[in-house]
Design an enzyme around this catalytic site. Structure first.
Site, short mmCIF file in Angstrom:
data_model
loop_
_atom_site.label_atom_id
_atom_site.label_comp_id
_atom_site.label_asym_id
_atom_site.label_seq_id
_atom_site.Cartn_x
_atom_site.Cartn_y
_atom_site.Cartn_z
N ARG A 240 0.32 -10.89 -3.26
CA ARG A 240 -0.55 -10.10 -4.13
C ARG A 240 -1.93 -10.03 -3.52
NH1 ARG A 240 3.10 -8.20 -6.23
NH2 ARG A 240 3.68 -8.06 -8.41
N GLU A 269 -6.04 -2.82 -5.03
CA GLU A 269 -5.23 -1.71 -4.52
C GLU A 269 -4.96 -0.67 -5.62
OE1 GLU A 269 -1.83 -4.23 -3.35
OE2 GLU A 269 -0.65 -3.20 -4.86
N HIS A 287 1.98 -1.59 -0.05
CA HIS A 287 2.77 -2.34 -1.05
C HIS A 287 4.22 -1.83 -1.11
CE1 HIS A 287 2.33 -4.87 -4.98
NE2 HIS A 287 3.55 -4.99 -4.47
#
Ligand code: 8YV
Length: 328
Positions: A240, A269, A287
């Protein structure tokens, strides 16, 4: 009995919507608009269930404004977008999507490690830019993967998958640090040795982060930790954003405190720290560690099956706060 109303907060596979529509009145979002918290609250009025992704924040303010809500099913194994304490206090069930993405995500972690250590993104940009005019002995020389020391911070299911790939496939020496030590059988299967965080930072040639995000893991890798790593080391984050201090990392990459980094997740993000965009020795991906179609379909089906299981029979598959379930 009347059907429950549910909201699917983001675009998803049509077959998953069709399955949910057999049980519920479904409000979907196939235009894939990313709603503001106020828009999400408006959409959730009168809904008993919501299918979320990691992008939707479920907190006390939202729960107070959505009194009909009984269950939030996340299409993700990570659930730092949920305030689990607030959900439990409000009696709202939370579910996540574990296991189905483990091997796919471990594959990607290893791919990012290899791309980073062997400087594949930098080399590709160089070639595409028409800069390749001759061979030279040290052009894009990177660091070896086979036989090196693989460090893993966070040794859950995905961390173990990466350990197995490193030990069995590449003959790497695997060391790990985790909140709790694995049992001896799992350590043997992963050929992994438990070490302190200090030893992990100082000994790893390649350090992969696979720990969940929480207040205690915020900036677990900052300037002080980067300074403890080898100058030849690579750092990989598939966990993360927020676990790494991105500004400190950009500086460490620029100053060659460490050799390179591979990042699939970022603080704040989809925004990316501008300093990271300016350094060459970092591989950046948006991601996508769990992004294969079969795995994303399995994740979506698990989230859907949690909604169906809970709202039709009181039996979710992968509850995060089972204490809110009625006692049998
Ligand atoms: C998801 C993830 O793609 O499962 C997780 O925790 O980070 C990813 O696999 C993302 O969270 C979207 O839900």
């Amino acid at each position: 009995m009347s059907k429950s109303n549910i909201l699917i907060a983001r675009a998803v596979f049509p077959e998953v919507i069709a399955k949910l529509a057999q049980h519920f009145d479904v409000d979907s979002n196939q235009t894939d608009q990313v709603w503001t918290p106020a828009q999400l609250i408006a959409k959730l009025q009168g809904k008993q269930g919501v299918f979320t992704t990691g992008s939707e924040r479920i907190d006390g303010a939202l729960l107070a404004a959505c009194p009909a809500l009984k269950v939030c099913a996340n299409m993700a194994v990570g659930y730092n977008n949920f305030d689990l304490e607030a959900m439990t206090a409000a009696g709202v069930l939370a579910t996540n999507a574990p296991d189905v993405l483990t091997e796919t995500t471990a594959d990607f972690g290893f791919a990012l490690l290899m791309a980073t250590a062997r400087r594949m993104a930098e080399a590709e940009h160089f070639l595409r830019a028409g800069q390749w005019s001759k061979w030279s002995y040290d052009m894009f020389a990177g660091s070896d993967i086979h036989g090196s020391t693989l460090g893993i911070l966070g040794m859950g299911r995905i961390g173990q998958g990466i350990a197995r790939r490193g030990a069995l496939g590449f003959g790497m020496k695997v060391i790990y640090h985790n909140r709790s030590r694995l049992d001896a059988a799992t350590e043997a299967e992963c050929q992994a040795r438990y070490v302190s965080k200090e030893e992990l930072l100082g000994s790893a040639d390649h350090l992969v982060l696979v720990l969940p995000y929480s207040a205690s893991s915020h900036h677990a890798i900052g300037a002080a930790e980067l300074a403890q790593m080898k100058p030849s080391a690579t750092l990989i984050n598939i966990a993360r954003g927020g676990i790494v201090d991105d500004a400190a990392l950009a500086l460490a990459l620029r100053n060659k405190t460490i050799a390179a980094a591979g990042l699939d997740v970022f603080e704040g993000e989809p925004k990316v720290h501008p300093d990271l965009l300016g350094v060459p020795n970092v591989v950046l991906t948006p991601h996508i560690a769990s992004a294969t179609l079969p795995t994303r379909l399995a994740m979506a089906n698990l989230a859907a099956d949690n909604l169906i299981g809970f709202l039709t029979q009181g039996k979710p598959l992968t509850p995060l706060n089972p204490e809110v379930l009625p006692k049998p």
